[in-house]
Design an enzyme around this catalytic site. Sequence first.
Site, short mmCIF file in Angstrom:
data_model
loop_
_atom_site.label_atom_id
_atom_site.label_comp_id
_atom_site.label_asym_id
_atom_site.label_seq_id
_atom_site.Cartn_x
_atom_site.Cartn_y
_atom_site.Cartn_z
N TYR A 62 56.70 44.11 20.99
CA TYR A 62 56.56 44.22 22.45
C TYR A 62 57.58 45.19 23.04
O TYR A 62 57.32 45.84 24.06
CB TYR A 62 56.64 42.83 23.09
CG TYR A 62 55.33 42.09 22.89
CD1 TYR A 62 55.16 41.16 21.86
CD2 TYR A 62 54.22 42.38 23.69
CE1 TYR A 62 53.95 40.53 21.65
CE2 TYR A 62 53.00 41.75 23.48
CZ TYR A 62 52.87 40.84 22.46
OH TYR A 62 51.65 40.25 22.24
N ARG A 65 56.03 48.49 22.97
CA ARG A 65 55.03 48.65 24.04
C ARG A 65 55.72 48.83 25.39
O ARG A 65 55.24 49.58 26.25
CB ARG A 65 54.08 47.46 24.02
CG ARG A 65 53.19 47.50 22.77
CD ARG A 65 52.36 46.28 22.61
NE ARG A 65 51.37 46.15 23.67
CZ ARG A 65 50.61 45.06 23.81
NH1 ARG A 65 50.79 44.02 23.00
NH2 ARG A 65 49.71 45.01 24.77
N GLN A 98 42.66 42.02 31.41
CA GLN A 98 43.19 41.52 30.14
C GLN A 98 44.43 42.31 29.78
O GLN A 98 45.16 41.96 28.85
CB GLN A 98 42.15 41.67 29.03
CG GLN A 98 40.86 40.93 29.27
CD GLN A 98 39.81 41.29 28.24
OE1 GLN A 98 39.72 40.70 27.17
NE2 GLN A 98 39.01 42.29 28.55
N ASN A 99 44.66 43.39 30.49
CA ASN A 99 45.77 44.28 30.19
C ASN A 99 47.07 43.71 30.73
O ASN A 99 47.09 43.06 31.78
CB ASN A 99 45.51 45.68 30.77
CG ASN A 99 44.22 46.27 30.23
OD1 ASN A 99 43.80 45.92 29.13
ND2 ASN A 99 43.57 47.13 31.00
N ASP A 101 49.87 45.75 30.98
CA ASP A 101 50.75 46.91 31.23
C ASP A 101 51.11 47.12 32.70
O ASP A 101 51.94 47.97 33.00
CB ASP A 101 50.09 48.18 30.66
CG ASP A 101 48.66 48.38 31.17
OD1 ASP A 101 47.79 48.76 30.36
OD2 ASP A 101 48.41 48.12 32.37
N HIS A 116 46.12 37.68 30.84
CA HIS A 116 46.83 37.61 29.55
C HIS A 116 48.32 37.83 29.70
O HIS A 116 49.01 38.08 28.72
CB HIS A 116 46.24 38.64 28.57
CG HIS A 116 44.87 38.28 28.11
ND1 HIS A 116 44.05 39.16 27.44
CD2 HIS A 116 44.16 37.13 28.22
CE1 HIS A 116 42.89 38.56 27.16
NE2 HIS A 116 42.93 37.34 27.63
N GLY A 185 36.01 48.98 29.92
CA GLY A 185 37.00 49.22 28.87
C GLY A 185 37.36 48.00 28.06
O GLY A 185 38.52 47.80 27.73
N SER A 187 36.10 45.38 24.68
CA SER A 187 35.19 45.22 23.53
C SER A 187 34.44 43.90 23.61
O SER A 187 33.56 43.63 22.80
CB SER A 187 36.00 45.25 22.22
OG SER A 187 36.90 44.13 22.21
N GLU A 213 31.94 52.35 23.99
CA GLU A 213 30.92 51.94 23.01
C GLU A 213 30.13 50.76 23.59
O GLU A 213 30.70 49.96 24.34
CB GLU A 213 31.59 51.45 21.71
CG GLU A 213 32.38 52.50 20.97
CD GLU A 213 33.67 51.90 20.36
OE1 GLU A 213 34.52 52.67 19.94
OE2 GLU A 213 33.80 50.66 20.38
#
Length: 254
Positions: A62, A65, A98-99, A101, A116, A185, A187, A213
Site C-alpha cells: 500500500y 500505491r 470501488q477505487n 485512490d 472499498h 471501468g 471487470s 472489455e
Amino acid sequence: MSTRFRLAKGDQVVVLTGAGVSAESGVATFRGTGGLWEGHSLEQVATPQGFAADPQLVWRFYSARRKARRTVEPNPGHRALVALEQAVGEDRFCLITQNVDGLHTAAGSRHVLEMHGALRRTRCSAANCPLEPFEEDLLHEDEVPMCPRCGSPLRPDIVWFGESVLHDAAIHKALLKCRLFIAAGTSGTVYPANQLGSRAKARGAATILVNLEPIDPPGVDPDSEFDEFHQGRSGEILPGLVDQLISNLGPKES
Ligand code: BV8
C-alpha cells in the site's frame, strides 16, 4: 456510439466506477497485465489473514500505491462525472466507487461513496479499539506503525476480501429510485459491487456499461444487466456520453 437514454429533470443517477476509470490517469488496474495483483497473491496483500501473517508486506504494497498516487491527476473521465453531478444536482446523483485512490474527490465530485475504503486513510487493526480512522499519506515501508491507543498494528483503511464493504445503507438508498445506472471501468469481478447493476435494473433503471472489455455483452445474455455497452477507454467515452445525457436537461434549476 450514442446513447438512447435522455435524462429528465428530477431523475436519480447512480454511477459505479472501478479501476478502469483510474487507469486513464496511469493508475494500475488489478487484473490486467502489469496489474496490481501481478507479483502478489490477493490473499497475501488484500485479506485480514494476509495482513496478520505479514503486515510489513501489506504496508509495502500500500505504501507503493500511496507513492504512485502522488504522481497522478484526475482525467477527463473523472471530470465528466463531476459535470454530470453538477447538471443532475448533488441530491439526485450518487457516485459509488470501488477505487481507493481519491481521484473522484480530487476532480471535484461531491457525493462519493468509497465502498472499498481509502488509500490515504489508516486505522487500528484491533476490532474494539476506540481510535478513529485518520487521514494519512505516510509510507510505512520499513516498519509497521502501531496504534498509539492500544498498541496493535495500524492498517490501511481499506476493505479487504472477506470484510464488509462501506456505505451499505447509503448505496441501498441510492439504488431505490435510480433511473439511470452507469458502470464504468470495472471487470464486474468483485462482490457485492458486481450486483449493483442488476439491483438497479430490478428497480426499473436504465443501465449503461462503459468499459474497455465486455463483461456482460448485452444482446448475448437475455438477462444482461446492461441495456447499452459503450466499449472503449473511459476517459474518451464518458465526456461525450455525459454531454449527450444532459443535452436536453436545460439550465440547472436555480
Ligand atoms: C464481502 C481492496 C461479505 C482495496 C478490494 C466467490 C465467488 C464470488 C464472490 C466471492 C467468492 N469468494 C469470496 C467472494 C466475495 C469477495 C469477492 O468478490 N471475491 C472475488 C475475488 C471473487 N468479496 C468480498 O470479500 C467483499 N466483501 O463479500 O463481504 C462478507 C462480510 C463478512 C464476512 C464474510 C463475507 C469485499 C470486496 C472488497 C475487496 N477489496 N480492494 C484495494 O486494494 O484497492 S477489491 C479490488 O477489486 C479493488 O477495489 C477493485 O476496484 C476491485 C474490483 O476490480 P475492478 O475495479 O473491476 O478492477 P479490475 O482490474 O478487475 O477491472 C478493471 C476493468 O477496467 C477491466 O474490465 C478493464 O477492461 C477495464 N479497463 C481497463 N482500462 C480501462 C478500462 N475501462 C475503461 N477505460 C480504460 N482505460
